[in-house]
Design a protein around this motif. Sequence first.
Motif, PDB file in Angstrom:
ATOM      1  N   TRP A  11     -39.992  -7.629 -25.933  1.00 45.10           N
ATOM      2  CA  TRP A  11     -39.057  -6.834 -25.839  1.00 45.10           C
ATOM      3  C   TRP A  11     -38.036  -7.406 -24.872  1.00 45.10           C
ATOM      4  CZ3 TRP A  11     -36.412  -3.274 -28.407  1.00 45.10           C
ATOM      5  CH2 TRP A  11     -37.619  -2.860 -29.587  1.00 45.10           C
ATOM      6  N   TYR A  12     -37.983  -8.008 -23.214  1.00 46.34           N
ATOM      7  CA  TYR A  12     -37.374  -8.544 -22.339  1.00 46.34           C
ATOM      8  C   TYR A  12     -37.198 -10.295 -23.019  1.00 46.34           C
ATOM      9  CZ  TYR A  12     -35.202 -10.404 -18.030  1.00 46.34           C
ATOM     10  OH  TYR A  12     -35.112 -10.509 -16.752  1.00 46.34           O
ATOM     11  N   TYR A  20     -28.375  -5.376 -25.495  1.00 43.92           N
ATOM     12  CA  TYR A  20     -29.042  -3.777 -25.054  1.00 43.92           C
ATOM     13  C   TYR A  20     -27.578  -3.278 -24.527  1.00 43.92           C
ATOM     14  CZ  TYR A  20     -33.696  -5.795 -25.562  1.00 43.92           C
ATOM     15  OH  TYR A  20     -34.816  -5.734 -26.034  1.00 43.92           O
ATOM     16  N   GLY A  24     -25.891  -0.377 -25.461  1.00 38.23           N
ATOM     17  CA  GLY A  24     -26.364   0.825 -24.636  1.00 38.23           C
ATOM     18  C   GLY A  24     -24.228   1.966 -24.615  1.00 38.23           C
TER      19      GLY A  24
END
Length: 81
Positions: A11-12, A20, A24
Amino acid sequence: MSNARWIRKHWYAPEAIPIYVVIGGTVLGAGWYITRLARGHSVVWDRKNNPTPWLDVQPNAQTKMLAINQKHEGQYHRDKL
């Protein structure tokens, strides 16, 4: 493999951080806007005690956020929540 290593591996990614941040921010903005719409004076949440809240608005009360070329002496207050 520990959870932290799995998250970091799958995920990173430095190139995904802007995605992201944008997603967000979009989710937060949409939540704020929906909350703002739900608290408007034309939305009726309590139908049993006051089924017609538009009848309680005084004739000189300003219910719009922006009134162009109109003079209103009173301000709208949302007392019945």
